[in-house]
Design an enzyme around this catalytic site. Structure first.
Site, PDB file in Angstrom:
ATOM      1  N   ASP A  41       0.829  -1.208   0.000  1.00 42.65           N
ATOM      2  CA  ASP A  41       0.000   0.000   0.000  1.00 42.65           C
ATOM      3  C   ASP A  41       0.867   1.262   0.000  1.00 42.65           C
ATOM      4  O   ASP A  41       1.850   1.350   0.744  1.00 42.65           O
ATOM      5  CB  ASP A  41      -0.861  -0.032   1.275  1.00 42.65           C
ATOM      6  N   GLU A  57      14.454 -15.195  -0.210  1.00 42.76           N
ATOM      7  CA  GLU A  57      14.808 -16.240   0.762  1.00 42.76           C
ATOM      8  C   GLU A  57      13.710 -17.297   0.860  1.00 42.76           C
ATOM      9  O   GLU A  57      13.967 -18.458   1.107  1.00 42.76           O
ATOM     10  CB  GLU A  57      14.871 -15.622   2.166  1.00 42.76           C
TER      11      GLU A  57
END
Ligand code: GLC
Length: 560
Positions: free
Chosen positions: A208, A257
């Site tokens: 956002d 990751e």
């Protein structure tokens, strides 16, 4: 295309949890409601869903005011309900993206409450942008920034000892204090929130106000009006500042990751960044930053072939220059639904969060729907990923005659009632044409009233109905899975008129698809031998001219 890069041509459906499906009858949609209705998405044929915020929140901005980033608001359910939703979606082959709101917290967040109790200059205030006021008594705001929702961007607090105090920045509502992203504690906390949801198994995040986190040093006065569409954005000291990219490089390391290529798919980050021009926006999607960013330029382009050609060319090449797929979007929870936006004359400016009120000029519903279907038919053929907003597959118009006393968007109050705001695109979904809340919930409750015309547009009224908007979306999505235009290359096609938007896409299997949209005043002709695959208007068949405000996909042998 490796499965791990699913996002490069995915169709992602935005679920606005308040308004999708209400399982307990309180008039507000909830997570069990979403889970119960997931079958709609697999039937429709999308790849993923994006859930607007469902976190703990006082709901002053419909959940974009988060008071606990690691929990579900009781109105929407529990963390267990979220886990059940996620695992059911994954069983159905749908990926799930959640919303992350890093620019500001709710004023009810424990950090802001601590800041109010603490003395000026301490670490509690340093998580936000508290400043002394200007003027002799500090009673003028620290700078001239305004709120995106209208009114000033600063609010003065009362210090714990009762004296008039410092001011805090809020680029949105007063209940949404902006965080200070130069503070490492803020960075660490939001990284930990990312990990919290990644550990739960989400497939990504929609970020956002992704262009707002970092502000210009010294918070200088802005010498231009700024809202969702400042141009070029970097001239406004609160948007698109260079330091933002460090934040996203770090976040990309985190999602990488979790990606585990070969075993599991990529987890993605998509920016909500109202940034112009296109090459500035493309900086957010360099290969060590975010995966996607919404192409709002496309959404804001008028229904004119020349303008659309220009926007598509510019935005595609900006994304290609950094190796990213472009995204395409026509509607969301902040903008007037495209079935209504396109029902106006070209000159009608509708920049978010304005909305349409009962006393405003009203869109032409038939014209808007016809053009909306054509616009979607074009969008779903473009190279890249596409986002759909709940209800657009039904051709829902904006609820443009909501009475003032039901409005909940803070824009309405903050603009002193000059801007109706965004409630009109957030009205609960019609699932069944003849039940009291149109199948939204078990009873009659609905947090915003559904307009009378929504009944005939309900899911059960359009399913299996030839020519319905719902069946058009389903057909487009099924062809998209077969032909993979999202991974194709666009070549402009000369259809003999500037008012016709036409391009070819090479499909995954080598077939050539001509996409032709007629935005002119007279019918356009498909080339000889073209075999119609799908048309946005039911009144087109092989060998027949393409009527006005209609778009088609047709297979051709040789691009002309
Ligand atoms: C984004 C959201 C919008 C919200 C604002 C503040 O623009 O999409 O709904 O009001 O940010 O969080």
């Amino acid at each position: 295309m490796a499965e791990s890069s699913w996002w490069r041509d995915a169709v992602i459906y935005q679920v606005y949890p308040r308004s999708w499906a209400d399982s307990d009858g309180d008039g507000i949609g909830d997570l069990p409601g979403v889970t119960a209705r997931l079958g709609h998405l697999t039937w429709l044929g999308v790849d993923a869903l994006w859930l607007s915020p469902f976190y703990t929140s006082p709901q002053h901005d419909a959940g974009y005011d988060v008071s606990d980033y690691r929990d579900v608001d009781p109105r929407f359910g529990t963390l267990a309900d979220f886990d059940a939703l996620l695992s059911r979606a994954h069983e159905l082959g749908l990926r799930v993206i959640v919303d992350l709101v890093p620019n500001h917290t709710s004023s009810e967040h424990p950090w802001f409450q601590e800041a109010l109790r603490a003395a000026p200059g301490g670490p509690e205030r340093a998580r936000y942008l508290f400043r002394d006021g200007r003027g002799e008594n500090g009673d003028e705001p620290p700078n001239n920034w305004s709120s995106t929702f209208g009114g000033p961007g600063w609010t003065r607090i009362v210090e714990p000892d009762g004296s008039p105090g410092q001011w805090y920045l809020h680029l949105f509502d007063t209940t949404q204090p902006d965080l200070d992203w130069s503070n490492p504690e803020v960075r660490d906390e939001l990284e930990s929130v990312l990990r919290f949801w990644l550990d739960r198994g989400v497939d990504g995040f929609r970020v956002d106000v992704a262009h707002g986190l970092v502000k210009a040093d010294g918070l200088p006065d802005a010498d231009m009006p700024h809202g969702y569409l400042t141009v070029p954005t970097s001239l406004a000291p609160m948007w698109d500042q260079p330091g933002i990219h460090d934040v996203y490089r770090r976040w990309r390391q985190i999602t990488d990751e979790y990606a585990r290529p070969g075993e599991d798919a990529d987890r993605i980050l998509c920016a909500e960044a109202w940034v112009k021009p296109a090459d500035a926006l493309a900086r957010y999607v360099r290969d060590d930053e975010l995966h996607q960013s919404f192409n709002f330029e496309f959404l804001m382009t008028p229904w004119l072939a020349e303008d659309l050609r220009h926007t598509i060319t510019e935005t595609l090449s900006a994304a290609e220059a950094v190796g990213a797929p472009q995204t395409w979007v026509l509607s969301n929870h902040d903008v007037v639904r495209h079935a209504s936006r396109l029902g106006f004359e070209q000159s009608h400016g509708l920049t978010p969060p304005r909305g349409i009120g009962p006393d405003d000029p009203q869109p032409d519903a038939a014209l808007g729907l016809r053009r909306a279907r054509a616009a979607t038919t074009v969008m779903l053929a473009l190279p890249g990923s596409a986002y759909l907003y709940q209800g657009e597959e039904l051709g829902l118009p904006e609820a443009s005659r909501l009475p003032d006393d039901v409005r909940q968007d803070p824009t309405w109050e903050r603009s002193s009632h000059s801007q109706p705001g965004r409630d009109g695109c957030r009205v609960p979904m019609p699932w069944e044409g003849s039940t009291p809340s149109l199948g939204f919930g078990p009873g009659a409750e609905s947090w915003l009233p559904q307009p009378p015309e929504y009944g005939a547009l309900a899911v059960d009224r359009q399913r299996s109905v030839e020519g319905s908007t719902l069946e058009l979306y389903r057909k487009l999505l099924s062809l998209r899975r077969e032909l993979r235009p999202g991974l194709g290359t666009l070549t402009w096609y000369d259809a003999g008129s500037d008012d016709v938007l036409a391009f070819t896409i090479s499909a995954a299997d080598g077939r050539v698809v001509l996409v032709l949209a007629n935005l002119g005043a007279s019918p356009a002709r498909l080339p000889d031998g073209a075999r119609l695959l799908v048309s946005s208007s039911p009144d087109v068949s092989n060998g027949i001219d393409v009527p006005i405000d209609t778009a088609v996909w047709a297979e051709i042998d040789h691009p002309g």
